[in-house]
Design a protein around this motif. Structure first.
Motif, PDB file in Angstrom:
ATOM      1  N   ARG A 135       0.841  -1.189   0.000  1.00 55.38           N
ATOM      2  CA  ARG A 135       0.000   0.000   0.000  1.00 55.38           C
ATOM      3  C   ARG A 135       0.878   1.242   0.000  1.00 55.38           C
ATOM      4  NH1 ARG A 135      -5.082  -0.590  -1.389  1.00 55.38           N
ATOM      5  NH2 ARG A 135      -5.329   1.523  -0.560  1.00 55.38           N
ATOM      6  N   VAL A 136       0.403   2.269  -0.712  1.00 54.65           N
ATOM      7  CA  VAL A 136       1.125   3.537  -0.780  1.00 54.65           C
ATOM      8  C   VAL A 136       0.189   4.633  -0.303  1.00 54.65           C
ATOM      9  CG1 VAL A 136       2.473   5.084  -2.229  1.00 54.65           C
ATOM     10  CG2 VAL A 136       2.350   2.658  -2.805  1.00 54.65           C
ATOM     11  N   THR A 137       0.646   5.408   0.650  1.00 55.73           N
ATOM     12  CA  THR A 137      -0.166   6.506   1.176  1.00 55.73           C
ATOM     13  C   THR A 137       0.604   7.812   1.083  1.00 55.73           C
ATOM     14  OG1 THR A 137       0.609   5.991   3.414  1.00 55.73           O
ATOM     15  CG2 THR A 137      -1.502   5.051   2.740  1.00 55.73           C
ATOM     16  N   ARG A 138      -0.145   8.872   0.898  1.00 56.03           N
ATOM     17  CA  ARG A 138       0.453  10.204   0.820  1.00 56.03           C
ATOM     18  C   ARG A 138       0.951  10.594   2.202  1.00 56.03           C
ATOM     19  NH1 ARG A 138       3.107  13.062  -2.766  1.00 56.03           N
ATOM     20  NH2 ARG A 138       2.570  15.274  -2.863  1.00 56.03           N
ATOM     21  N   GLU A 139       2.161  11.118   2.257  1.00 50.97           N
ATOM     22  CA  GLU A 139       2.705  11.552   3.543  1.00 50.97           C
ATOM     23  C   GLU A 139       3.653  12.720   3.310  1.00 50.97           C
ATOM     24  OE1 GLU A 139       5.574   9.296   6.464  1.00 50.97           O
ATOM     25  OE2 GLU A 139       3.502   8.679   6.862  1.00 50.97           O
ATOM     26  N   GLY A 140       3.268  13.897   3.777  1.00 52.19           N
ATOM     27  CA  GLY A 140       4.097  15.074   3.599  1.00 52.19           C
ATOM     28  C   GLY A 140       4.292  15.376   2.122  1.00 52.19           C
TER      29      GLY A 140
ATOM     30  N   ALA B  11       4.173   0.481   2.431  1.00 53.81           N
ATOM     31  CA  ALA B  11       4.084  -0.504   3.507  1.00 53.81           C
ATOM     32  C   ALA B  11       3.523  -1.810   2.946  1.00 53.81           C
ATOM     33  CB  ALA B  11       3.194   0.002   4.637  1.00 53.81           C
ATOM     34  N   GLY B  12       4.104  -2.922   3.401  1.00 57.70           N
ATOM     35  CA  GLY B  12       3.632  -4.234   2.953  1.00 57.70           C
ATOM     36  C   GLY B  12       4.794  -5.152   2.625  1.00 57.70           C
ATOM     37  N   THR B  13       4.518  -6.148   1.808  1.00 55.72           N
ATOM     38  CA  THR B  13       5.519  -7.162   1.478  1.00 55.72           C
ATOM     39  C   THR B  13       5.611  -7.340  -0.027  1.00 55.72           C
ATOM     40  OG1 THR B  13       5.080  -8.377   3.519  1.00 55.72           O
ATOM     41  CG2 THR B  13       6.194  -9.577   1.761  1.00 55.72           C
ATOM     42  N   VAL B  14       6.837  -7.279  -0.531  1.00 51.10           N
ATOM     43  CA  VAL B  14       7.131  -7.648  -1.923  1.00 51.10           C
ATOM     44  C   VAL B  14       7.586  -9.103  -1.889  1.00 51.10           C
ATOM     45  CG1 VAL B  14       8.617  -7.216  -3.918  1.00 51.10           C
ATOM     46  CG2 VAL B  14       7.797  -5.294  -2.515  1.00 51.10           C
ATOM     47  N   PRO B  15       6.785 -10.045  -2.419  1.00 53.48           N
ATOM     48  CA  PRO B  15       7.143 -11.463  -2.271  1.00 53.48           C
ATOM     49  C   PRO B  15       8.411 -11.862  -3.013  1.00 53.48           C
ATOM     50  CG  PRO B  15       4.815 -11.186  -2.848  1.00 53.48           C
ATOM     51  CD  PRO B  15       5.476  -9.862  -3.044  1.00 53.48           C
TER      52      PRO B  15
ATOM     53  N   LEU C 213      12.861  -0.459   4.787  1.00 55.13           N
ATOM     54  CA  LEU C 213      13.038  -1.497   3.768  1.00 55.13           C
ATOM     55  C   LEU C 213      14.051  -2.517   4.265  1.00 55.13           C
ATOM     56  CD1 LEU C 213      13.546  -0.951  -0.069  1.00 55.13           C
ATOM     57  CD2 LEU C 213      14.786  -2.708   1.187  1.00 55.13           C
ATOM     58  N   ARG C 214      13.606  -3.774   4.357  1.00 56.68           N
ATOM     59  CA  ARG C 214      14.487  -4.849   4.806  1.00 56.68           C
ATOM     60  C   ARG C 214      14.299  -6.062   3.902  1.00 56.68           C
ATOM     61  NH1 ARG C 214      13.865  -9.182   8.112  1.00 56.68           N
ATOM     62  NH2 ARG C 214      11.726  -8.567   8.624  1.00 56.68           N
TER      63      ARG C 214
ATOM     64  N   SER D  99      12.618 -11.631  -0.590  1.00 59.29           N
ATOM     65  CA  SER D  99      11.384 -10.877  -0.369  1.00 59.29           C
ATOM     66  C   SER D  99      11.760  -9.602   0.376  1.00 59.29           C
ATOM     67  CB  SER D  99      10.366 -11.692   0.429  1.00 59.29           C
ATOM     68  OG  SER D  99      10.863 -11.996   1.717  1.00 59.29           O
ATOM     69  N   LEU D 100      10.928  -8.584   0.226  1.00 57.20           N
ATOM     70  CA  LEU D 100      11.195  -7.295   0.840  1.00 57.20           C
ATOM     71  C   LEU D 100      10.073  -6.934   1.802  1.00 57.20           C
ATOM     72  CD1 LEU D 100      12.274  -5.250  -2.329  1.00 57.20           C
ATOM     73  CD2 LEU D 100      13.772  -6.411  -0.681  1.00 57.20           C
ATOM     74  N   GLU D 101      10.443  -6.541   3.014  1.00 60.83           N
ATOM     75  CA  GLU D 101       9.479  -6.043   3.984  1.00 60.83           C
ATOM     76  C   GLU D 101       9.547  -4.517   4.004  1.00 60.83           C
ATOM     77  OE1 GLU D 101       7.146  -7.599   5.705  1.00 60.83           O
ATOM     78  OE2 GLU D 101       7.742  -9.445   4.665  1.00 60.83           O
ATOM     79  N   LEU D 102       8.421  -3.898   3.747  1.00 63.90           N
ATOM     80  CA  LEU D 102       8.322  -2.444   3.724  1.00 63.90           C
ATOM     81  C   LEU D 102       7.536  -1.999   4.950  1.00 63.90           C
ATOM     82  CD1 LEU D 102       7.327  -2.145  -0.042  1.00 63.90           C
ATOM     83  CD2 LEU D 102       9.617  -1.892   0.932  1.00 63.90           C
ATOM     84  N   THR D 103       8.211  -1.292   5.813  1.00 66.32           N
ATOM     85  CA  THR D 103       7.583  -0.877   7.075  1.00 66.32           C
ATOM     86  C   THR D 103       7.582   0.640   7.185  1.00 66.32           C
ATOM     87  OG1 THR D 103       9.726  -1.156   8.178  1.00 66.32           O
ATOM     88  CG2 THR D 103       8.168  -3.009   8.280  1.00 66.32           C
ATOM     89  N   GLY D 104       7.085   1.282   6.130  1.00 66.98           N
ATOM     90  CA  GLY D 104       7.032   2.737   6.139  1.00 66.98           C
ATOM     91  C   GLY D 104       8.175   3.362   5.377  1.00 66.98           C
ATOM     92  N   LEU D 105       8.579   2.751   4.262  1.00 67.04           N
ATOM     93  CA  LEU D 105       9.608   3.353   3.407  1.00 67.04           C
ATOM     94  C   LEU D 105       9.050   4.646   2.820  1.00 67.04           C
ATOM     95  CD1 LEU D 105      12.339   3.165   1.835  1.00 67.04           C
ATOM     96  CD2 LEU D 105      11.023   1.991   0.031  1.00 67.04           C
TER      97      LEU D 105
END
Length: 354
Positions: free
Chosen positions: A130-135, A141-145, A180-181, A198-204
């Motif tokens: 998911r992508v949200t507008r911020e500033g 946020a989410g997972t790239v398999p 991003l991890r 896989s990539l974990e996105l926790t607020g990139l």
């Protein structure tokens, strides 16, 4: 100039013969080495479809397909890493956003290698990212398999779905960073060497100037659909490599089948998209594309199975190219697969030969 005489085809053949094929079994059991990527970067192949004004070759589609066949037949793992690069190049070539001027030249000239993290968009309406507008930017946020080329790519083209149901693509460095991890490299039956994670996105957080494409999801899906219907050139490259392991009497009929299916597949790929009417998907002859795609996989299966059968017990050794090619064929069965292409392929398998 014929496609066979194009300098990029000659460079691909030289890379395949002198570097990729001799190391293919070792690479298959280890990982794609940085030296392979350095050679690809230096060859000009990363700019095969890029605009001349930015350092690319703007070569015909037939040249891009032939170079892909050659690389995939020599070392499918190396081909798979570098093939990710061409989508970001074409995305930038069609973009009017500022990131084009920053990255298209370095990507077209092979100074940078890009990966992609967008196949999860095809699972819509599920939204793994998911992508949200911020500033003044965007938060992912989410997972790239699946992300291929970790540790080899310089940048990545990352995609997600916004709250307004838009597909949004943006560039970032291909490294761990806040938000991003990456997982450990995934162990796969084939192409483990491609350094897929896989990539974990926790607020990139990425700024507006990183965005390369933003459009309603249905519009993006309509342009993406032909990519999942057409047959990958890698299918023909791996099949060719398998046929090269056979005696001519065995290979000749399979080679004729391969040539015939390839001709139909590429003729369909070259068809222009028809004029789209409201609510329609702009893909010419989609059912025929899926049928030909299934036929190509059947020839690939026959070619790689024949190579294993011809090699006997020796073909099961990890030092044998036959078993590697057979496993690569399995990988290609599901690479770029969608629910639509899966249904068509399973139907063709259930129906059997006519």
């Amino acid at each position: 100039m014929t496609n066979a005489a194009h300098p990029l085809v000659a460079r691909a053949r030289r890379l395949a013969d002198e570097l990729l094929a001799p190391a293919a079994e070792r690479v298959d059991q280890e990982e794609v080495p940085a030296a392979h990527i350095a050679a690809i970067k230096a060859s000009g192949l990363l700019g095969v479809s890029a605009p001349v004004a930015y350092g690319g070759a703007a070569a015909p589609a037939a040249v891009a397909r032939r170079t892909a066949e050659i690389l995939a037949g020599a070392c499918c793992s190396t081909w798979f890493v570098q093939t990710q690069h061409h989508t970001p190049v074409l995305t930038l070539a069609n973009s009017e956003l500022p990131v084009r001027e920053r990255l298209l030249g370095p990507l077209a000239r092979g100074e940078l290698l890009s990966g992609v993290a967008y196949a999860h968009l095809r699972s819509h309406p599920r939204t793994p990212v998911r992508v949200t507008r911020e500033g003044g930017g965007w938060r992912f946020a989410g997972t790239v398999p699946w992300y291929t080329g970790w540790g080899l790519n310089d940048v990545m083209l990352l995609a997600g779905v916004t709250d307004a149901d838009e597909a949004l693509f943006a560039f970032t460095e291909a490294r761990e960073q806040p938000g991003l991890r990456a997982s450990a490299p995934l162990r796969l039956a084939a192409l483990t060497a491609s350094r897929t994670v896989s990539l974990e996105l926790t607020g990139l957080r990425l700024p507006d100037e990183a965005v390369a494409l933003r459009l309603p999801y249905p519009d993006w899906a309509a342009t993406d659909r032909p990519k999942t219907l057409n047959t990958s050139p890698a299918v023909f490259g791996v099949a060719e490599a398998a046929l090269a392991l056979l005696d001519e009497d065995t290979a000749a009929p399979l080679r004729a089948r391969l040539s015939e299916v390839r001709g139909r597949a590429y003729a369909l790929a070259d068809l222009p998209a028809p004029q789209q009417r409201a609510g329609e998907r702009p893909t010419a002859r989609p059912e025929e594309r899926l049928t030909v795609r299934a036929e190509a996989y059947e020839v690939l299966r026959a070619a790689t199975t024949a190579a294993v059968a011809a090699g006997g017990g020796r073909a099961l050794s990890l030092s044998s190219p036959a078993q590697r090619l057979a496993r690569e064929a399995l990988f290609l069965l599901v690479q770029g697969q969608t629910a639509e292409s899966r249904r068509a392929h399973l139907h063709a398998l259930a129906s059997g030969p006519h």
